[in-house]
Design an enzyme around this catalytic site. Structure first.
Site, PDB file in Angstrom:
ATOM      1  N   SER A 115      -5.048  14.425  -3.145  1.00 63.51           N
ATOM      2  CA  SER A 115      -6.107  15.408  -2.915  1.00 63.51           C
ATOM      3  C   SER A 115      -6.148  15.799  -1.445  1.00 63.51           C
ATOM      4  O   SER A 115      -5.559  15.151  -0.586  1.00 63.51           O
ATOM      5  CB  SER A 115      -7.461  14.837  -3.341  1.00 63.51           C
ATOM      6  OG  SER A 115      -7.445  14.505  -4.710  1.00 63.51           O
ATOM      7  N   LEU A 134     -10.624   9.685  -0.400  1.00 66.70           N
ATOM      8  CA  LEU A 134     -10.111  10.907  -1.012  1.00 66.70           C
ATOM      9  C   LEU A 134      -8.667  10.587  -1.350  1.00 66.70           C
ATOM     10  O   LEU A 134      -7.881  10.266  -0.453  1.00 66.70           O
ATOM     11  CB  LEU A 134     -10.213  12.088  -0.043  1.00 66.70           C
ATOM     12  CG  LEU A 134      -9.917  13.484  -0.607  1.00 66.70           C
ATOM     13  CD1 LEU A 134     -10.897  13.836  -1.723  1.00 66.70           C
ATOM     14  CD2 LEU A 134      -9.974  14.532   0.493  1.00 66.70           C
ATOM     15  N   ASP A 135      -8.301  10.612  -2.638  1.00 69.07           N
ATOM     16  CA  ASP A 135      -7.009  10.058  -3.026  1.00 69.07           C
ATOM     17  C   ASP A 135      -5.841  10.820  -2.384  1.00 69.07           C
ATOM     18  O   ASP A 135      -5.992  11.943  -1.902  1.00 69.07           O
ATOM     19  CB  ASP A 135      -6.872   9.966  -4.548  1.00 69.07           C
ATOM     20  CG  ASP A 135      -6.803  11.317  -5.232  1.00 69.07           C
ATOM     21  OD1 ASP A 135      -5.884  12.086  -4.929  1.00 69.07           O
ATOM     22  OD2 ASP A 135      -7.664  11.586  -6.089  1.00 69.07           O
ATOM     23  N   MET A 136      -4.686  10.189  -2.382  1.00 66.39           N
ATOM     24  CA  MET A 136      -3.544  10.694  -1.634  1.00 66.39           C
ATOM     25  C   MET A 136      -3.104  12.077  -2.109  1.00 66.39           C
ATOM     26  O   MET A 136      -2.615  12.894  -1.320  1.00 66.39           O
ATOM     27  CB  MET A 136      -2.369   9.711  -1.739  1.00 66.39           C
ATOM     28  CG  MET A 136      -1.214  10.027  -0.806  1.00 66.39           C
ATOM     29  SD  MET A 136      -0.002   8.692  -0.683  1.00 66.39           S
ATOM     30  CE  MET A 136       0.753   8.787  -2.302  1.00 66.39           C
TER      31      MET A 136
END
Length: 265
Positions: free
Chosen positions: A108, A104-106
């Protein structure tokens, strides 16, 4: 611990009776340390050997499972060579070697599963299994109905085909910040899990993502877990995740797996 016959291990673990355990072994449905075992006299150590039946651990009590509500600003890795804070910094469980399930990207936030169970991790993240994940997305302005349909049909971005399993407009969440920049909110379901897939699709449509929050992984929902908080999963929740992973691996194609754009009603 002394080695024990596989059928006795399965019986003691409550997987099956001795006779049923023998049938499982003969059918090739039992693995020990990654290798199928089809010999009834085979032995193993239930404390140290990795024993699976139909891909599921016999000794699930050897594993830990947590749900984390990841805040923005944390990277979803076990460690970071740039010294940034990771999701594991939010789950201080001593000497248990945990890892996040998927990415889960930074920028998000939302639901991340943390575990030391590699079998479940593979079921939930392998591209060919396509376990559903659901996201709440705040965008600067509402996409048109045509654009929502394009997201489900698929959009070519940088030579890669990206698509949502489902997408629809929804009401703002209760914690939406006034003046936060979101002019519309979407509920997006994915199965592919490609890198920054939602942001790239919406960017190709000329829309800017203001907030992206994961609400669900398979049957597991974020619920009311506070930002940065975590909790241990129940045995029922873990079993439901395994069922979802196995169903996806088997290529289930029920109504929930068909791409769709609900009407605005």
């Amino acid at each position: 611990m002394a080695l024990k016959r596989l059928q006795k291990i399965l019986s003691n673990a409550g997987v099956a009776s001795r006779r049923q355990a023998e049938e499982l072994i003969l059918a090739g449905r039992v693995q020990v340390n990654g290798q199928p075992v089809t010999t009834l006299g085979a032995r193993a150590d239930p404390e140290t050997d990795d024993i699976l039946v139909d891909g599921e651990p016999v000794r699930r009590d050897r594993y830990r499972y947590f749900a984390l509500n990841k805040p923005r600003g944390f990277v979803t890795t076990a460690r970071d060579d740039r010294g940034r804070e990771t999701v594991l910094d939010l789950v201080p469980i001593g000497d248990v070697q945990l890892h996040p399930v998927g990415r889960l990207d930074m920028d998000s936030e939302g639901l991340v599963i943390i575990t030391n169970d590699g079998h479940l991790t593979d079921l939930l993240t392998h591209p060919k299994y396509e376990v559903e994940k659901e996201y709440l997305v705040g965008v600067d302005a509402a996409p048109s109905q045509r654009d929502l349909e394009r997201m489900v049909r698929g959009i070519e971005v940088d030579g890669e085909r990206l698509r949502a399993a489902a997408v629809r407009l929804v009401e703002p969440p209760a914690d939406a910040e006034p003046g936060g920049g979101a002019g519309a909110w979407l509920l997006v379901t994915l199965r592919q899990g490609k890198n920054r897939e939602i942001r790239r699709m919406l960017g190709a449509l000329g829309r800017k993502v203001v907030l992206l929050r994961r609400l669900r992984v398979g049957p597991l929902r974020l619920g009311n877990l506070g930002s940065g908080a975590f909790r241990e999963l129940t045995a029922e929740e873990v079993a439901a995740l395994y069922r979802a992973g196995r169903a996806a691996a088997a290529g289930g194609d029920g109504p929930e797996r068909k791409g769709r754009v609900p009407s605005r009603r």
